[in-house]
Design a protein around this motif. Structure first.
Motif, mmCIF file in Angstrom:
data_model
loop_
_atom_site.group_PDB
_atom_site.id
_atom_site.type_symbol
_atom_site.label_atom_id
_atom_site.label_comp_id
_atom_site.label_asym_id
_atom_site.label_seq_id
_atom_site.Cartn_x
_atom_site.Cartn_y
_atom_site.Cartn_z
ATOM 1 N N PRO A 74 0.797 -1.229 0.000
ATOM 2 C CA PRO A 74 0.000 0.000 0.000
ATOM 3 C C PRO A 74 0.833 1.285 0.000
ATOM 4 O O PRO A 74 0.422 2.287 -0.588
ATOM 5 C CB PRO A 74 -0.831 -0.107 1.292
ATOM 6 C CG PRO A 74 -0.921 -1.564 1.564
ATOM 7 C CD PRO A 74 0.372 -2.155 1.058
ATOM 8 N N THR A 75 2.007 1.263 0.607
ATOM 9 C CA THR A 75 2.826 2.478 0.638
ATOM 10 C C THR A 75 3.296 2.888 -0.754
ATOM 11 O O THR A 75 3.622 4.053 -0.967
ATOM 12 C CB THR A 75 4.042 2.311 1.565
ATOM 13 O OG1 THR A 75 4.827 1.196 1.125
ATOM 14 C CG2 THR A 75 3.610 2.106 3.008
ATOM 15 N N ALA A 76 3.300 1.971 -1.699
ATOM 16 C CA ALA A 76 3.698 2.314 -3.072
ATOM 17 C C ALA A 76 2.748 3.336 -3.687
ATOM 18 O O ALA A 76 3.143 4.093 -4.569
ATOM 19 C CB ALA A 76 3.760 1.063 -3.939
ATOM 20 N N LEU A 77 1.527 3.383 -3.194
ATOM 21 C CA LEU A 77 0.557 4.342 -3.718
ATOM 22 C C LEU A 77 0.880 5.773 -3.299
ATOM 23 O O LEU A 77 0.370 6.720 -3.869
ATOM 24 C CB LEU A 77 -0.861 3.967 -3.284
ATOM 25 C CG LEU A 77 -1.380 2.639 -3.833
ATOM 26 C CD1 LEU A 77 -2.733 2.304 -3.231
ATOM 27 C CD2 LEU A 77 -1.462 2.685 -5.350
ATOM 28 N N PHE A 78 1.736 5.935 -2.291
ATOM 29 C CA PHE A 78 2.118 7.259 -1.811
ATOM 30 C C PHE A 78 3.461 7.717 -2.374
ATOM 31 O O PHE A 78 3.911 8.821 -2.092
ATOM 32 C CB PHE A 78 2.203 7.266 -0.276
ATOM 33 C CG PHE A 78 0.878 7.034 0.393
ATOM 34 C CD1 PHE A 78 0.013 8.092 0.636
ATOM 35 C CD2 PHE A 78 0.492 5.766 0.777
ATOM 36 C CE1 PHE A 78 -1.210 7.887 1.256
ATOM 37 C CE2 PHE A 78 -0.726 5.553 1.401
ATOM 38 C CZ PHE A 78 -1.583 6.612 1.637
ATOM 39 N N ALA A 79 4.114 6.883 -3.143
ATOM 40 C CA ALA A 79 5.460 7.181 -3.641
ATOM 41 C C ALA A 79 5.434 8.315 -4.655
ATOM 42 O O ALA A 79 4.480 8.463 -5.421
ATOM 43 C CB ALA A 79 6.069 5.930 -4.275
#
Length: 109
Positions: free
Chosen positions: A62-67
């Motif tokens: 999920p953190t990839a969506l904030f990259a």
């Protein structure tokens, strides 16, 4: 660029990299197609549950969506190439590894 814009751009990039329609992503993430469109445009903020559902549909963390950089689609060919590189790099001497790192930096700049 706001966080909503970044997440929206990343969702769009991940969807398009897979060749998916908004409808297909909505189905895989169990959310409405309208919601997918609003997220991609940065019109709405998303709940953590929605972001987790999107990440699960894409098979990414999920953190990839904030990259700042959009996530890259994990295609089978990409995974094979990464595995081959990892095997080769683990067999390198320290000098070879330093040279490989330098070469990669040159290629990616």
């Amino acid at each position: 660029m706001t966080l909503k814009d970044i997440v929206g751009a990343n969702v769009r990039a991940a969807r398009k990299a897979r060749g998916w329609s908004r409808e297909l992503l909505a189905e895989k993430a169990n959310i409405s197609e309208t919601t997918v469109g609003k997220i991609e445009r940065g019109d709405v903020g998303s709940s953590f549950d929605t972001l987790e559902a999107l990440a699960k549909a894409f098979d990414i963390h999920p953190t990839a969506l904030f990259a700042a950089e959009p996530p890259v689609a994990p295609t089978p060919e990409r995974q094979k190439a990464l595995t081959r590189l990892q095997v080769k790099l683990t067999r390198c001497t320290d000098d070879q590894l330093a040279a490989a790192e330098k070469a990669v930096r040159i290629v990616l700049e």
